[in-house]
Design an enzyme around this catalytic site. Sequence first.
Site, PDB file in Angstrom:
ATOM      1  N   HIS A  75       0.795  -1.144   0.176  1.00 54.60           N
ATOM      2  CA  HIS A  75       0.064   0.007  -0.004  1.00 54.60           C
ATOM      3  C   HIS A  75       0.977   1.185   0.120  1.00 54.60           C
ATOM      4  O   HIS A  75       2.052   1.062   0.134  1.00 54.60           O
ATOM      5  CB  HIS A  75      -1.237   0.078   1.099  1.00 54.60           C
ATOM      6  N   HIS A  77       1.557   3.841   2.044  1.00 56.12           N
ATOM      7  CA  HIS A  77       2.169   4.606   3.203  1.00 56.12           C
ATOM      8  C   HIS A  77       3.550   4.966   3.187  1.00 56.12           C
ATOM      9  O   HIS A  77       4.174   3.906   2.607  1.00 56.12           O
ATOM     10  CB  HIS A  77       1.475   4.117   4.515  1.00 56.12           C
ATOM     11  N   HIS A  80       6.157   2.236   3.927  1.00 51.95           N
ATOM     12  CA  HIS A  80       6.126   0.904   3.056  1.00 51.95           C
ATOM     13  C   HIS A  80       6.731   1.538   1.480  1.00 51.95           C
ATOM     14  O   HIS A  80       7.018   0.681   0.740  1.00 51.95           O
ATOM     15  CB  HIS A  80       4.900   0.415   2.697  1.00 51.95           C
ATOM     16  N   ASP A 197       0.699  -8.467  10.476  1.00 52.76           N
ATOM     17  CA  ASP A 197       0.967  -6.921  10.942  1.00 52.76           C
ATOM     18  C   ASP A 197       0.978  -7.163  12.257  1.00 52.76           C
ATOM     19  O   ASP A 197      -0.435  -7.650  12.689  1.00 52.76           O
ATOM     20  CB  ASP A 197      -0.089  -6.070  10.379  1.00 52.76           C
ATOM     21  N   SER A 370      -7.815   3.319  14.609  1.00 51.45           N
ATOM     22  CA  SER A 370      -6.688   2.776  13.839  1.00 51.45           C
ATOM     23  C   SER A 370      -6.743   2.143  12.463  1.00 51.45           C
ATOM     24  O   SER A 370      -8.039   1.588  12.370  1.00 51.45           O
ATOM     25  CB  SER A 370      -5.770   1.783  14.916  1.00 51.45           C
ATOM     26  N   HIS A 372      -4.973  -0.546  11.785  1.00 53.46           N
ATOM     27  CA  HIS A 372      -4.225  -1.643  12.105  1.00 53.46           C
ATOM     28  C   HIS A 372      -5.193  -2.444  12.912  1.00 53.46           C
ATOM     29  O   HIS A 372      -5.818  -2.015  13.759  1.00 53.46           O
ATOM     30  CB  HIS A 372      -2.899  -1.589  12.613  1.00 53.46           C
ATOM     31  N   HIS A 394       6.126  -6.198  11.439  1.00 52.80           N
ATOM     32  CA  HIS A 394       5.677  -4.707  11.600  1.00 52.80           C
ATOM     33  C   HIS A 394       5.334  -4.435  12.704  1.00 52.80           C
ATOM     34  O   HIS A 394       4.354  -4.307  13.325  1.00 52.80           O
ATOM     35  CB  HIS A 394       4.276  -4.674  10.742  1.00 52.80           C
TER      36      HIS A 394
END
Length: 559
Positions: A75, A77, A80, A197, A370, A372, A394
């Site tokens: 993705h 971000h 990354h 993650d 979040s 996540h 991560h």
Amino acid sequence: MTKNNSRSKLSIFALGGLDEIGKNMYVVRYGDDIVVIDSGLMFPEEEMLGIDVVIPDITYLVENRDKVRGILLTHGHEDHIGGLPYILKQLQVPIYGTKLTMGLVEHKLREAHLLNQTKRIVINNRSEIKLGSVKATFFRVNHSIPDAVGICLETPEGNVVHTGDFKFDMTPINGLEADIHKMAEIGKEGVLCLLSDSTNAERPGFTGSERTVGEGLENLFRKAKQRVIVATFASNLHRIQQVVDAAEQHNRKLAVIGRSMVNVVNIGMELGYLRVPPDLLIEPDDINRLPAHKVAVMSTGSQGEPMSALTRMAHGSHRKIEILPGDTVILAATPIPGNEKSVARTVNQLFRVGANVVYSNNSEEGVHVSGHGSQEDLKLMLNLMKPQFFIPIHGEHRMLRAHGQLAESVGVRPENIFIADNGDAVEISGGKARYGSKIPTGNVLIDGLGVGDVGNIVLRDRKLLSQDGILVVVVTLSKNNGKVLSGPDIISRGFVYVRESEKLLEEANRIVTQTMEKCANERVSEWASLKTSIRDALSRFLYDQTRRRPMILPIIMEV
């Protein structure tokens, strides 16, 4: 799932992303085929004085460049994709990413003058990519940015799954749910190893839906009597969409401030990921021309960055807008670990100028969730995939450890869970896994235009300079007989104030002169030895007198 009968083994390791938040880069190698997942950056820690960003050390990949088949991006971000402009200068390989991710990457590569020389392949959740003996397929996941995917690498040894950053959002803003059926099918086929993650592995329950933030924003927009200023992460397009929706619903024009925010909004609109009604957006110059209750502002600065738009607004130093008493300021993000102090400073300053500040600590409205997954999300992923081996990724070590315990609780055998550090290679062959040889890893520090030219020694010097200052000793010698012609002259910066420390510096001067005479008597004429003698004598004296250790820089000239 085919089994491997050759001598090739499967090796999985991280060049960044373990025991840290950021600079994610994971490597899967089978035989002579290397597949890289993500290429992120990390923001510097406090002791990294003057450093702008940190990227992974890719020495291993450079040394094996002929085997690297490509970089797959989960993705868009920064943690990354942020390392790509630096890494692609050393490693010219194809990159694969979804439409939005590639749009954000292309903007970075254009600025770095790498766009035309980088092969870019746009994929989606139905794509299949052949990378030597490895086949990559993709599945959609929910995150705080659209177009996020997880990756399944089909290797002769078995399937390796990398979840990307994810949570399970049953009411996503863009209406695109995670590919739960596809994840279940991958799990049914058999997952040899799962990389998942770990960011919220310590947080119980499920992570809330992004849609709850939209409800909170809508309530705050309705209550606000004057301007509304919303600060959030520039990359959080779902959050940006909800600010756009709230502004439209309450008949407010919207100004976008902050370079990164403007870039992402433009890319999101251009690629169709942001739905913005015509005439909603206004230029920052038009903010003061409209009634306060007709204006909303979306800005960077949710982390209290000193040069961000929100911080400059709070201090009255922004060229286009300043915060006025009665304005509502919403920090629609929680502080990244390490940023708490800078966020608190910004919040205090906003209160000082009379704003109504809404942030995570004082708000009943849900202004942030979040991206996540929490513990139940993570357990759901583990149950869908049913991996034989598990590597939490991560996150900091405590998060990896907590994720390992979750895996054990849902039935993964403890001996099959690998809590690794960057460079720890997990090797799998014949259905058995063990730690292999350590891969060299580390940080490459970016300072201005310099990539990797600032190392530990330079940082140590910067720390020394910042703590005790510098003393420069200048001596001029005769070329003919080596006698002192002028000096020693002592220059102090950041050590002591010269006018108030004349006696100390006079004594320091005398010690340098004595040292020079002693060296002359002992027939020491090499400059390196002279400098070392001056530095040692002066350092002992200054520490005895001040309990400080300034950097001492002797300069010897000959005429």
